[in-house]
Design a protein around this motif. Structure first.
Motif, PDB file in Angstrom:
ATOM      1  N   GLN A   1      12.136 -10.436  39.760  1.00 46.96           N
ATOM      2  CA  GLN A   1      12.226  -9.233  40.589  1.00 46.96           C
ATOM      3  C   GLN A   1      13.578  -8.510  40.514  1.00 46.96           C
ATOM      4  O   GLN A   1      13.687  -7.355  40.921  1.00 46.96           O
ATOM      5  CB  GLN A   1      11.868  -9.526  42.034  1.00 46.96           C
ATOM      6  N   GLY A   2      14.601  -9.150  40.005  1.00 48.00           N
ATOM      7  CA  GLY A   2      15.849  -8.436  39.768  1.00 48.00           C
ATOM      8  C   GLY A   2      16.661  -8.211  41.016  1.00 48.00           C
ATOM      9  O   GLY A   2      16.424  -8.821  42.068  1.00 48.00           O
ATOM     10  N   PRO A   3      17.661  -7.300  40.923  1.00 46.82           N
ATOM     11  CA  PRO A   3      18.559  -7.076  42.058  1.00 46.82           C
ATOM     12  C   PRO A   3      17.816  -6.485  43.241  1.00 46.82           C
ATOM     13  O   PRO A   3      16.782  -5.833  43.074  1.00 46.82           O
ATOM     14  CB  PRO A   3      19.595  -6.091  41.497  1.00 46.82           C
ATOM     15  N   PRO A   4      18.336  -6.706  44.434  1.00 46.34           N
ATOM     16  CA  PRO A   4      17.652  -6.182  45.629  1.00 46.34           C
ATOM     17  C   PRO A   4      17.698  -4.663  45.671  1.00 46.34           C
ATOM     18  O   PRO A   4      18.577  -4.036  45.067  1.00 46.34           O
ATOM     19  CB  PRO A   4      18.442  -6.793  46.788  1.00 46.34           C
ATOM     20  N   PRO A   5      16.755  -4.050  46.380  1.00 48.71           N
ATOM     21  CA  PRO A   5      16.793  -2.603  46.541  1.00 48.71           C
ATOM     22  C   PRO A   5      17.998  -2.180  47.364  1.00 48.71           C
ATOM     23  O   PRO A   5      18.621  -3.005  48.053  1.00 48.71           O
ATOM     24  CB  PRO A   5      15.489  -2.295  47.274  1.00 48.71           C
ATOM     25  N   LEU A   6      18.333  -0.899  47.292  1.00 46.17           N
ATOM     26  CA  LEU A   6      19.412  -0.372  48.125  1.00 46.17           C
ATOM     27  C   LEU A   6      19.022  -0.514  49.592  1.00 46.17           C
ATOM     28  O   LEU A   6      17.865  -0.269  49.959  1.00 46.17           O
ATOM     29  CB  LEU A   6      19.663   1.096  47.794  1.00 46.17           C
ATOM     30  N   PRO A   7      19.937  -0.896  50.449  1.00 45.38           N
ATOM     31  CA  PRO A   7      19.603  -1.055  51.872  1.00 45.38           C
ATOM     32  C   PRO A   7      19.335   0.296  52.537  1.00 45.38           C
ATOM     33  O   PRO A   7      20.036   1.277  52.278  1.00 45.38           O
ATOM     34  CB  PRO A   7      20.838  -1.733  52.460  1.00 45.38           C
ATOM     35  N   THR A   8      18.309   0.321  53.364  1.00 49.67           N
ATOM     36  CA  THR A   8      18.005   1.532  54.137  1.00 49.67           C
ATOM     37  C   THR A   8      18.725   1.416  55.476  1.00 49.67           C
ATOM     38  O   THR A   8      18.135   1.037  56.494  1.00 49.67           O
ATOM     39  CB  THR A   8      16.488   1.682  54.333  1.00 49.67           C
ATOM     40  N   GLU A   9      20.008   1.746  55.449  1.00 50.92           N
ATOM     41  CA  GLU A   9      20.861   1.531  56.613  1.00 50.92           C
ATOM     42  C   GLU A   9      20.871   2.757  57.519  1.00 50.92           C
ATOM     43  O   GLU A   9      20.607   3.879  57.093  1.00 50.92           O
ATOM     44  CB  GLU A   9      22.279   1.197  56.160  1.00 50.92           C
TER      45      GLU A   9
ATOM     46  N   ASP B   1      18.324  -1.100  64.391  1.00 53.06           N
ATOM     47  CA  ASP B   1      18.967  -1.304  63.098  1.00 53.06           C
ATOM     48  C   ASP B   1      17.952  -1.490  61.968  1.00 53.06           C
ATOM     49  O   ASP B   1      18.335  -1.605  60.799  1.00 53.06           O
ATOM     50  CB  ASP B   1      19.888  -2.530  63.149  1.00 53.06           C
ATOM     51  N   ASP B   2      16.677  -1.551  62.305  1.00 50.63           N
ATOM     52  CA  ASP B   2      15.650  -1.859  61.309  1.00 50.63           C
ATOM     53  C   ASP B   2      14.354  -1.162  61.709  1.00 50.63           C
ATOM     54  O   ASP B   2      13.626  -1.636  62.577  1.00 50.63           O
ATOM     55  CB  ASP B   2      15.454  -3.371  61.211  1.00 50.63           C
TER      56      ASP B   2
ATOM     57  N   GLU C   1      19.575   7.878  47.610  1.00 54.73           N
ATOM     58  CA  GLU C   1      18.785   7.047  46.711  1.00 54.73           C
ATOM     59  C   GLU C   1      18.022   5.948  47.444  1.00 54.73           C
ATOM     60  O   GLU C   1      16.963   5.514  46.990  1.00 54.73           O
ATOM     61  CB  GLU C   1      19.699   6.423  45.652  1.00 54.73           C
ATOM     62  N   ALA C   2      18.566   5.479  48.570  1.00 57.31           N
ATOM     63  CA  ALA C   2      17.878   4.406  49.308  1.00 57.31           C
ATOM     64  C   ALA C   2      16.526   4.853  49.831  1.00 57.31           C
ATOM     65  O   ALA C   2      15.656   4.010  50.092  1.00 57.31           O
ATOM     66  CB  ALA C   2      18.755   3.916  50.456  1.00 57.31           C
ATOM     67  N   TRP C   3      16.342   6.177  49.968  1.00 60.07           N
ATOM     68  CA  TRP C   3      15.141   6.698  50.602  1.00 60.07           C
ATOM     69  C   TRP C   3      14.167   7.313  49.604  1.00 60.07           C
ATOM     70  O   TRP C   3      13.286   8.066  49.970  1.00 60.07           O
ATOM     71  CB  TRP C   3      15.531   7.692  51.699  1.00 60.07           C
TER      72      TRP C   3
END
Length: 496
Positions: free
Chosen positions: A192-200, A252-253, A326-328
């Protein structure tokens, strides 16, 4: 006389159904809006009302009417199915004495109230005596039902939630799952590779709620017959014409609450789609919790964690929360929605590791009901099981054996329904796609009518007519539960 007996049974079971629905709403009130200090008083009310409902169900006159109606030769297929379900409910009810129904109701209310504090404090010893009382009474009821129904005690509990699917059948399905899932998980984690960008960001509750309600309307939820509220543990309840959904928010989530709402809306759509002409009869009610979970998971997992859905929801998220970047993007959101990582919390687990959470609970409750595991040893057994299945051990009981409401709430035998439902959802989604080749593209446009319409016809409108989840799946897809559909789904999504 037998046809008249059947008609009288319909009247009696309609009254029982209405009482049962009212009890369900009272339980919902207690879970969501009752002050903590009112729990004992509401518990006494519920215990008394459940005893009255039990006395209605076990009235010897009902047994006489059943015997007379079973001699009828002029019942149509729906009436005949209804009569079989009436007999099943009567046998379940009459197996348990009224004093046990009342005692278990009181014990569950006390235990659930204590659980709310014990969970927050990670304090299993405080919950232990209350949970032991619930377990002892549940075991007593299971033995009584098993003797009446000719089932092992744990099978009698399973039959309450998923009719016609005993532990031997579940063992076979889970054994099939365990034969290939660990290797699949390993391959997915490697790939699955690196994690996605965080949706902060900060996601205000009001904005989350508005988005959740918007998605509920998009899916087809009827707000004239239901509502959305907040509780400690997300759930769906009520009755078809008064359907209640709850979720919990974290500023926060946003994803936890949104996915919870989508999941519970799947449950509610099923309830709202049950046939009106059989509204208060056993045959017109849901087909068991494995079927119910298939309906929540076909919405949440099959449809709303798809790449197509990510494309639809991305602009809505940007609009709702005032975010960008990019996260979105749809691709990043999709990768976030299908990220696989072993974790402690069942309700937050991805669909690849989720079955391990269920297998753990299934084995533990079998052992607790059977007496081979003492309740005081549950935290240690939980940690050992989690480590064996997922390679992680919870650091505290809040993230271990205290995380779920089911056992304090008296729902023993419920847990297998989640993974059985996930498998059923994959099988149903395959069939729906075969019937509507443009189904995924429609989801990408926010058009759920093809999917929900297919479910209305092949699942919702069938209610309990087929008698078991396997029979319903065979009607809708051409075969009983088949783990191969779930495997194909996971391989396409995560390795395709």
């Amino acid at each position: 006389m037998s046809a008249e007996s059947y008609a009288e049974l319909e009247r009696r079971f309609a009254r029982m159904s209405k009482v049962g629905g009212a009890l369900g709403m009272l339980h919902w009130d207690q879970s969501v809006i009752m002050p903590a200090g009112g729990a004992e008083a509401r518990g006494e009310q519920l215990a008394t009302l459940r005893l009255i409902a039990h006395e209605m169900q076990t009235d010897p006159a009902v047994g006489d009417l059943l015997a007379a109606a079973e001699a009828a030769d002029r019942l149509d297929p729906w009436q005949a199915a209804n009569l079989r379900l009436m007999r099943r409910r009567y046998d379940h009810a009459t197996a348990v004495p009224g004093r046990l129904v009342e005692a278990l109701s009181r014990a569950v209310t006390r235990c659930e109230t204590v659980w709310r504090t014990a969970r927050a404090d990670s304090d299993f010893p405080t919950l232990l005596p209350h949970l032991r009382e619930v377990l002892d009474l549940t075991r007593e009821a299971a033995v009584a039902k098993g003797e009446r129904l000719g089932l092992a005690p744990y099978d009698a509990l399973l039959d309450e939630f998923d009719p016609g699917r005993p532990a031997a059948r579940i063992d076979a399905v889970f054994a099939d799952l365990e034969s290939w899932l660990p290797d699949l998980l390993s391959r997915i984690l490697d790939r699955q590779g690196p994690p996605p960008l965080p949706t902060e960001g900060r996601f205000p509750v009001a904005a989350q709620r508005a988005l959740g309600e918007r998605m509920m309307r998009t899916l087809g939820f009827d707000f004239d017959r239901g509502r959305l509220d907040v509780s400690l543990h997300p759930f769906s309840g009520g009755v078809p014409d008064d359907s209640r959904i709850t979720t919990r928010y974290d500023e926060d989530d946003y994803a936890s609450a949104l996915m919870g709402v989508l999941h519970e809306t799947g449950h509610a759509l099923y309830e709202q789609g049950l046939p009106k002409e059989w509204r208060y009869q056993p045959v017109g009610q849901d087909g068991g919790m494995a079927v119910h979970e298939s309906q929540s998971l076909i919405i949440e997992m099959q449809a709303c964690r798809s790449r197509e859905f990510a494309g639809f929801v991305a602009p809505l998220l940007r609009e709702a929360f005032g975010v960008d970047g990019e996260a979105w993007t749809p691709d990043n959101l999709y990768r976030a929605n299908i990220r696989v990582a072993p974790g402690f919390i069942r309700v937050d687990a991805d669909e690849v590791t989720y079955p391990a959470h269920i297998i753990l609970r299934y084995r533990l409750e079998q052992a607790l009901i059977g007496g081979s595991l003492d309740l005081a040893d549950l935290p240690e057994a939980w940690g050992e099981g989690m480590e064996k299945l997922l390679g992680i051990r919870p650091p505290d009981d809040r993230r271990g054996c205290l995380q779920d409401i089911h056992w304090p709430d008296g729902a023993w035998g419920y847990f297998p329904s989640y993974t059985l439902g996930a498998m059923g959802a994959a099988q149903l989604f395959e069939a729906a796609q075969a019937a509507h080749p443009g189904l995924r593209e429609a989801i990408g446009r926010g058009d759920f009518a093809p999917l929900v319409g297919w479910l209305r016809e092949h699942v919702h409108a069938r209610a309990s007519f087929d008698g078991s989840a396997d029979a319903l799946l065979e009607h809708a897809t051409g075969r009983p539960l088949d783990p191969a559909s779930f495997r194909r789904h996971l391989e396409r999504r995560y390795l395709g």
